[in-house]
Design an enzyme around this catalytic site. Sequence first.
Site, PDB file in Angstrom:
ATOM      1  N   HIS A  33       2.089   2.058   3.803  1.00  0.00           N
ATOM      2  CA  HIS A  33       1.116   1.380   2.570  1.00  0.00           C
ATOM      3  C   HIS A  33       1.509   1.926   1.268  1.00  0.00           C
ATOM      4  O   HIS A  33       1.456   3.076   0.855  1.00  0.00           O
ATOM      5  CB  HIS A  33      -0.431   1.749   2.775  1.00  0.00           C
ATOM      6  CG  HIS A  33      -0.933   0.971   4.077  1.00  0.00           C
ATOM      7  ND1 HIS A  33      -1.594  -0.024   4.341  1.00  0.00           N
ATOM      8  CD2 HIS A  33      -0.660   1.542   5.299  1.00  0.00           C
ATOM      9  CE1 HIS A  33      -2.130  -0.236   5.441  1.00  0.00           C
ATOM     10  NE2 HIS A  33      -1.338   0.739   6.341  1.00  0.00           N
ATOM     11  N   ASP A  35      -0.196   1.528  -1.375  1.00  0.00           N
ATOM     12  CA  ASP A  35      -1.299   2.168  -2.120  1.00  0.00           C
ATOM     13  C   ASP A  35      -1.930   3.577  -1.329  1.00  0.00           C
ATOM     14  O   ASP A  35      -2.841   4.394  -1.808  1.00  0.00           O
ATOM     15  CB  ASP A  35      -2.372   1.403  -2.368  1.00  0.00           C
ATOM     16  CG  ASP A  35      -2.903   0.604  -0.897  1.00  0.00           C
ATOM     17  OD1 ASP A  35      -2.043   0.410  -0.136  1.00  0.00           O
ATOM     18  OD2 ASP A  35      -4.251   0.416  -0.763  1.00  0.00           O
ATOM     19  N   GLY A 193      -7.549  -2.287   7.100  1.00  0.00           N
ATOM     20  CA  GLY A 193      -9.025  -2.061   6.945  1.00  0.00           C
ATOM     21  C   GLY A 193     -10.034  -1.717   8.312  1.00  0.00           C
ATOM     22  O   GLY A 193      -9.264  -1.515   8.994  1.00  0.00           O
ATOM     23  N   HIS A 220      -3.227  -4.394  12.449  1.00  0.00           N
ATOM     24  CA  HIS A 220      -3.553  -2.975  12.557  1.00  0.00           C
ATOM     25  C   HIS A 220      -4.486  -3.300  13.759  1.00  0.00           C
ATOM     26  O   HIS A 220      -5.499  -4.062  13.739  1.00  0.00           O
ATOM     27  CB  HIS A 220      -4.432  -2.450  11.541  1.00  0.00           C
ATOM     28  CG  HIS A 220      -3.480  -1.956  10.466  1.00  0.00           C
ATOM     29  ND1 HIS A 220      -3.028  -2.720   9.381  1.00  0.00           N
ATOM     30  CD2 HIS A 220      -3.393  -0.747  10.216  1.00  0.00           C
ATOM     31  CE1 HIS A 220      -2.403  -1.745   8.657  1.00  0.00           C
ATOM     32  NE2 HIS A 220      -2.641  -0.560   8.910  1.00  0.00           N
ATOM     33  N   GLU A 223      -6.346   1.193  16.746  1.00  0.00           N
ATOM     34  CA  GLU A 223      -6.247   2.530  16.404  1.00  0.00           C
ATOM     35  C   GLU A 223      -7.529   3.066  16.325  1.00  0.00           C
ATOM     36  O   GLU A 223      -7.853   4.127  16.903  1.00  0.00           O
ATOM     37  CB  GLU A 223      -5.917   2.341  14.485  1.00  0.00           C
ATOM     38  CG  GLU A 223      -6.057   3.493  13.743  1.00  0.00           C
ATOM     39  CD  GLU A 223      -5.995   3.145  12.314  1.00  0.00           C
ATOM     40  OE1 GLU A 223      -5.831   1.883  11.981  1.00  0.00           O
ATOM     41  OE2 GLU A 223      -5.394   4.203  11.692  1.00  0.00           O
TER      42      GLU A 223
HETATM   43  O1  2ND Z   1      -4.253   2.950   9.107  1.00  0.00           O
HETATM   44  C1  2ND Z   1      -4.707   2.080   8.323  1.00  0.00           C
HETATM   45  N1  2ND Z   1      -5.657   1.324   9.134  1.00  0.00           N
HETATM   46  C2  2ND Z   1      -6.478   0.356   8.580  1.00  0.00           C
HETATM   47  N2  2ND Z   1      -6.377   0.172   7.081  1.00  0.00           N
HETATM   48  C3  2ND Z   1      -5.535   0.873   6.805  1.00  0.00           C
HETATM   49  C4  2ND Z   1      -4.558   1.914   7.210  1.00  0.00           C
HETATM   50  N3  2ND Z   1      -4.029   2.631   6.138  1.00  0.00           N
HETATM   51  C5  2ND Z   1      -4.297   2.039   4.998  1.00  0.00           C
HETATM   52  N4  2ND Z   1      -5.272   1.051   5.402  1.00  0.00           N
HETATM   53  C6  2ND Z   1      -5.840   0.214   4.281  1.00  0.00           C
HETATM   54  C7  2ND Z   1      -6.251   0.705   2.971  1.00  0.00           C
HETATM   55  C8  2ND Z   1      -5.398   0.078   2.076  1.00  0.00           C
HETATM   56  O2  2ND Z   1      -6.111  -0.042   0.873  1.00  0.00           O
HETATM   57  C9  2ND Z   1      -4.924  -1.246   2.706  1.00  0.00           C
HETATM   58  C10 2ND Z   1      -3.575  -2.124   2.019  1.00  0.00           C
HETATM   59  O3  2ND Z   1      -2.670  -1.184   1.976  1.00  0.00           O
HETATM   60  O4  2ND Z   1      -4.862  -0.923   4.101  1.00  0.00           O
HETATM   61 ZN    ZN Z   2      -1.835   1.294   8.184  1.00  0.00          ZN
END
Ligand code: 2ND
Ligand code: ZN
Length: 386
Positions: A33, A35, A193, A220, A223
């Site tokens: 990611h 960010d 998210g 995603h 998880e």
């Molecule tokens: O591992 C993750 N699972 C779900 N959402 C995630 C994970 N890592 C980051 N994010 C979200 C937070 C960030 O603001 C968004 C976009 O990169 O994706």
């Molecule tokens: Zn992720």
Amino acid sequence: MTSETFSHTIPGQPSLPSPEQIRRAPKVLLHDHLDGGLRPATVVDLAAAIGYDKLPETDPEKLGVWFREAADSGSLERYLETFAHTCAVMQTREALFRVAAECAEDLAADGVVYAEVRYAPEQHLEAGLTLEQVVEAVNEGFREGERRARANGHRIRVGAMLTAMRHAARALEIAELTNNYRDSGVVGFDIAGAEAGFPPTRHLDAFEFLKRENNHFTIHAGEAFGLPSIWQALQWCGADRLGHGVRIIDDIEIAEDGTVKLGRLASYVRDKRIPLEMCPTSNLQTAAATSYEEHPIGLLRQLHFRATVNTDNRLMSGTSMSREFEHLVKAFGYTLDDMQWFTVNAMKSAFIPFDERLAMINDVIKPGYAELKSEWLFRQTTTGTA
Ligand SMILES: O=c1[nH]cnc2c1ncn2[C@H]1C[C@H](O)[C@@H](CO)O1
Ligand SMILES: [Zn+2]
């Protein structure tokens, strides 16, 4: 000398790659990611430039520790709260350009030759940028980072992936944005998210649109939530890959005599070669796995699932591709051959055209590993052994 030295099958040939070899080995990253990968010093700089005063620390080193510790909460929801700070400082063209350029530079310095880096454009509109301006700033940043990497003797290619947030309602719009930029630096789409309570089927219109356009997406899934999430992502939404997918392990039974039995969903995932974008350190932080040694990637690799190794969020997890591999080498005794297997798996699963993936595998990845694997031969002849 440790007793391990004597377990080598070929005298003098190291069985495990050194941290330095791991760093130099060509690596492919599919799940990172934007960010979640800022340099702590950049977060501090950008916050100062815009007068953002909510950072918990202003010393870069302390801020890095803060992110790792805050993300180490055992809950995906708490983990995600830390992104409020990184997104807050990524609201202008300059900030997005800088973060993207540094991302490409950092990955290249770590030996990554191909990366797909994702972010959610809808989270970068607070200062008035349009979705298109966000995408263009990030793409230009990636191109700049690739150039800087080349000037430093590294080769990397970075593709952007656009994420829609699963709790929001902009997925179709972001899917259309992905499609509009498919020939200019954007390679695919994702949703991210909080997983529990936000099934991927909420965004079916976006996935159906992308399928009609012959475009690519990952989701995603599996998880923080189990098999139903993976099943929906694949069978309702038609995901090309799974972000994490660790819970597929819940559909695999190992009998006392060691016999392995795959359930219908796990069989489907393995038979169809569905790529799993696994992120070990991130999984430990959100309690999706209990330790590196017990991380499902060990079994999934043995069972020949299409498993890949990824960073997820380098800042929140204090990690890099090399560090992820170091942990796995320690936990499972992986060799350079195992690293190559994961890397080829990842390159096969990338969202760029087949001929480019093949050339990356044959002309970059395999020669890179061959070079590393042969180093011991020359070390022995030049130094002489006692
Ligand atoms: O591992 C993750 N699972 C779900 N959402 C995630 C994970 N890592 C980051 N994010 C979200 C937070 C960030 O603001 C968004 C976009 O990169 O994706
Ligand atoms: Zn992720």
